[in-house]
Design an enzyme around this catalytic site. Structure first.
Site, PDB file in Angstrom:
ATOM      1  N   ASP A 108      -6.731 -15.308  -5.444  1.00 53.69           N
ATOM      2  CA  ASP A 108      -6.542 -14.986  -4.030  1.00 53.69           C
ATOM      3  C   ASP A 108      -5.987 -13.568  -3.895  1.00 53.69           C
ATOM      4  O   ASP A 108      -5.506 -12.967  -4.863  1.00 53.69           O
ATOM      5  CB  ASP A 108      -5.596 -15.995  -3.382  1.00 53.69           C
ATOM      6  CG  ASP A 108      -6.291 -17.322  -3.093  1.00 53.69           C
ATOM      7  OD1 ASP A 108      -7.533 -17.377  -3.226  1.00 53.69           O
ATOM      8  OD2 ASP A 108      -5.596 -18.293  -2.739  1.00 53.69           O
ATOM      9  N   ASP A 158     -10.632 -26.544  -3.043  1.00 54.37           N
ATOM     10  CA  ASP A 158     -10.150 -26.624  -4.420  1.00 54.37           C
ATOM     11  C   ASP A 158      -9.972 -28.076  -4.862  1.00 54.37           C
ATOM     12  O   ASP A 158     -10.373 -28.459  -5.960  1.00 54.37           O
ATOM     13  CB  ASP A 158      -8.838 -25.848  -4.576  1.00 54.37           C
ATOM     14  CG  ASP A 158      -7.857 -26.118  -3.439  1.00 54.37           C
ATOM     15  OD1 ASP A 158      -8.123 -27.035  -2.628  1.00 54.37           O
ATOM     16  OD2 ASP A 158      -6.835 -25.428  -3.364  1.00 54.37           O
ATOM     17  N   ASP A 212      -3.366 -12.165  -2.777  1.00 58.16           N
ATOM     18  CA  ASP A 212      -1.974 -11.806  -3.069  1.00 58.16           C
ATOM     19  C   ASP A 212      -1.578 -12.118  -4.510  1.00 58.16           C
ATOM     20  O   ASP A 212      -0.402 -12.046  -4.853  1.00 58.16           O
ATOM     21  CB  ASP A 212      -1.025 -12.532  -2.115  1.00 58.16           C
ATOM     22  CG  ASP A 212      -1.156 -14.047  -2.210  1.00 58.16           C
ATOM     23  OD1 ASP A 212      -2.295 -14.520  -2.317  1.00 58.16           O
ATOM     24  OD2 ASP A 212      -0.133 -14.745  -2.164  1.00 58.16           O
ATOM     25  N   ASP A 267     -14.210 -10.944   3.702  1.00 56.80           N
ATOM     26  CA  ASP A 267     -14.619 -11.552   4.971  1.00 56.80           C
ATOM     27  C   ASP A 267     -13.901 -10.926   6.157  1.00 56.80           C
ATOM     28  O   ASP A 267     -13.856 -11.518   7.240  1.00 56.80           O
ATOM     29  CB  ASP A 267     -14.318 -13.060   4.947  1.00 56.80           C
ATOM     30  CG  ASP A 267     -15.542 -13.864   4.512  1.00 56.80           C
ATOM     31  OD1 ASP A 267     -16.583 -13.246   4.243  1.00 56.80           O
ATOM     32  OD2 ASP A 267     -15.453 -15.103   4.441  1.00 56.80           O
TER      33      ASP A 267
END
Length: 659
Positions: free
Chosen positions: A300, A394, A302, A241
């Site tokens: 994610d 989530d 990281d 994005d």
């Protein structure tokens, strides 16, 4: 002959002293003479010296605050803008601060003039007081009759919440102890997957949502591409994005490099970033090829899973059709980077080691952590899929899946490495999102999340940051020591148990948790009443730190990527070099006839200032001064150190400052 009032001492041996005689008057005369020897003038000079030291310390403190404000960036700091989201909270704290300063001034005068409520009963009714003294006596009477009962009622309510939360923590720790004692852990219900036959491996979809993750995109894509799973049974979606065209080119290049190596990986980019992460995941699940896959794993940007991640998680679904989610634990590569990351590690270790594990074993339900988890796609679809109604997608999907009868498994021994925010600004924005989102969900489905831990920031902020300072000026509502000292320390000890190396940080952890309560409380109010900041999603700043094993694993990949001589790669490299040269020209001082000229666009370190934290710091320090006049002991020390912790955070002296 010895002079009067002298003491004669003889020494028989070097190591044996004996007192032989005392000449003169009674020994008590020593203290009398000493007291008489101090003249009023000397005592006045002593007080002036002490006052000078106090003024000097305050001047230094105010100068530090002024310097911080002078160099702070108004365009970045959310609280510099008068129309910022936290202005109501800031005004409330500032009003409390002004009132406390005025009250402290009056209480100081009353302390030295020995005014108290008993004077009303001792003096004749016809005697006329001075205006100030009469006003103070009226305030004492009004405070005792009307204000104190309200504060006492509110403090009792917060104390009940405090005890409920403490009991909850104790029960969780006992449950964790029982799990360790009995060595309880999730077991496979069926035989393991046959590793010889690739057709026995289920189809797994890997999703890596990211947005402007320049520092970490390479390591996350590389780790996903090296997962030990048959290539024809896995597909990696890089869901980008990013709004930076150059970064998009870099990520495309990284994806192309792995695709040429035979990895089944694709790049997806949305032109309109609606719904943030939830919208990104929802858009990716609408692809036609998703129907061919049975499970989806989310990482994610990281997060760097180990190659055997899927082989440790996916087999738990075999023979267990009611299982909807398998969640792995997080581990942190930068947990020892600074004090801020150490304190975060304490909280998250308790969350995973105790909360997630106990709820997973005894309830088969816990909150999905948003990443490092494997979902059965059928469970997602039957629960309504990803919704964009909150910033905690989530928790939202976990609640809806649980209501539909799906069970969860938490694997405490499967870890995925990631990063902790290293600056207070990044951590504060992350916590705001994590606490405003649940309040949005709280509004939407109250019965479903009634057991969530949302009462903690409410009582922590109200009890320790508002009521406790108030009780210094309203002694009728004074809190007992076990509330402000003994029980919080005991609960902090329980929180630190999962990370025993953090015991030296017990007191800083306790103070920092109370300091963060203002951010969490403000976020909860924003989410509950749908204020503007409730739906704001700010990507947590990463530094791109990797563990030593990650660096070794990616060394060969980096070397091959830099040797690529494709046309697109050369074009991209030339563009990046051109940008670097332009940036270097801007940052390099130019020499002129008048000397060196500073660059216009030179990047400097930001000195952030957080006004709400600073206002609360001075409020607590003012209450500490009032407590000192009343000789409250532990109340004074708690308020003093809590005020100093707010001051440190307000001046952005904790964690690492970002560029």
């Amino acid at each position: 002959m010895a002079p009067p009032n002298s003491v004669a001492v003889t020494m028989e041996k070097p190591d044996n002293f004996s007192l032989l005689e005392i000449n003169g008057s009674d020994p008590s005369s020593f203290s009398d003479n000493k007291r008489k020897s101090i003249s009023p003038k000397q005592f006045s000079w002593f007080l002036l010296l002490k006052a000078h030291r106090v003024v000097s310390a305050l001047s230094w403190l105010l100068a530090s605050v002024k310097n911080r404000i002078a160099f702070s960036s108004k365009n970045v700091n959310e609280e510099e803008d008068p129309k910022s989201r936290g202005k109501q909270m800031y005004r409330f704290i500032k009003a409390c601060l002004v009132i406390s300063i005025v009250a402290l001034s009056i209480e100081t005068v009353a302390y030295y003039k020995n005014w108290n409520l008993d004077l009303i009963n001792r003096r004749p009714s016809w005697e006329v007081f001075g205006l100030v003294e009469w006003s103070y006596m009226a305030w004492l009477s009004f405070r005792s009759d009307y204000i104190a009962p309200i504060v006492i009622t509110l403090s009792k309510f917060c104390t009940v919440l405090f005890l409920i939360q403490s009991l909850d923590r104790l029960v969780l720790c006992l449950g964790c102890f029982w799990i360790k004692l009995k060595k309880i852990q999730p077991k496979l219900k069926d035989e393991e997957i046959d590793l010889e036959d690739a057709s026995n491996f289920p189809m797994v979809l890997i999703q890596i949502p990211m947005c402007n993750e320049r520092e970490v995109y390479e390591q996350s894509i590389g780790a996903a591409a090296q997962l030990d799973w048959p290539k024809e049974r896995i597909l990696i979606q890089v869901l980008d994005d990013s709004d930076d065209p150059n970064l998009q080119l870099l990520i495309k290049e990284e994806v192309s490099a792995w695709a040429e190596k035979g990895v089944n990986i694709i790049y997806r980019h949305r032109l309109i970033r609606t719904g943030y992460k939830a919208g990104n995941l929802k858009s990716a699940m609408t692809c036609d090829y998703v129907k061919d896959y049975e499970f989806v794993t989310i990482f994610d940007a990281d997060f760097t899973p180990s190659p055997d991640f899927l082989k440790k998680t996916v087999p738990h679904f075999k023979g267990n059709p009611e299982l909807g989610l398998v969640q792995a634990r997080w581990s942190f590569v930068n947990k020892d980077e600074n004090l801020l990351t150490r304190l975060q590690n304490i909280n998250l270790c308790f969350h995973f080691e105790v909360e997630q594990q106990v709820n997973g074993v005894f309830l088969n339900f816990f909150g999905f952590n948003g990443t490092a988890g494997v979902w059965r796609i059928k469970a997602l679809e039957e629960s309504g899929g990803w919704l964009e109604r909150t910033t905690v997608e989530d928790m939202d999907i976990a609640v809806r899946a649980h209501l539909n009868g799906w069970k969860f498994i938490y694997l405490n021994d499967v870890e995925v490495t990631c990063e902790l925010p290293e600056s207070y600004e990044a951590y504060k924005k992350q916590q705001h999102r994590w606490h405003s989102g649940p309040m949005q969900l709280f509004r939407l489905c109250l019965p479903s999340i009634i057991k969530s831990k949302l009462i903690l920031p409410f009582y922590s902020f109200t009890l320790f940051c508002i009521i406790l300072p108030l009780t210094m000026f309203i002694p009728e509502a004074e809190l007992p020591l076990w509330i402000i000292c003994y029980v919080p320390i005991f609960i902090s000890l329980l929180n630190i148990l999962p990370s025993p190396k953090s015991f030296p940080f017990l007191i800083p952890y306790l103070l920092f948790e109370n300091t963060m309560s203002i951010t969490k409380f403000n976020a909860m109010i924003s989410g509950l009443f749908q204020l503007g900041s409730a739906y704001e999603w700010v990507v947590t700043k990463k530094t791109g730190r990797s563990s030593e094993s990650d660096l070794v694993a990616f060394a060969e990949k980096e070397e091959k990527l830099h040797r690529r001589n494709s046309e697109s790669g050369l074009e991209l490299l030339s563009k990046l070099k051109e940008q670097e040269m332009n940036l270097a020209e801007q940052e390099t001082p130019k020499k002129t006839l008048g000397g060196l000229v500073r660059p216009k666009n030179k990047i400097k370190k930001r000195n952030m200032v957080f006004k709400k934290e600073l206002a609360l710091a001075f409020l607590l320090l003012t209450a500490a001064a009032r407590s000192f006049l009343s000789a409250h002991g532990l109340h004074f020390y708690f308020l003093l150190f809590q005020g100093l912790s707010f001051l440190v955070v307000g001046l952005d002296l904790i964690g690492e400052q970002i560029n």
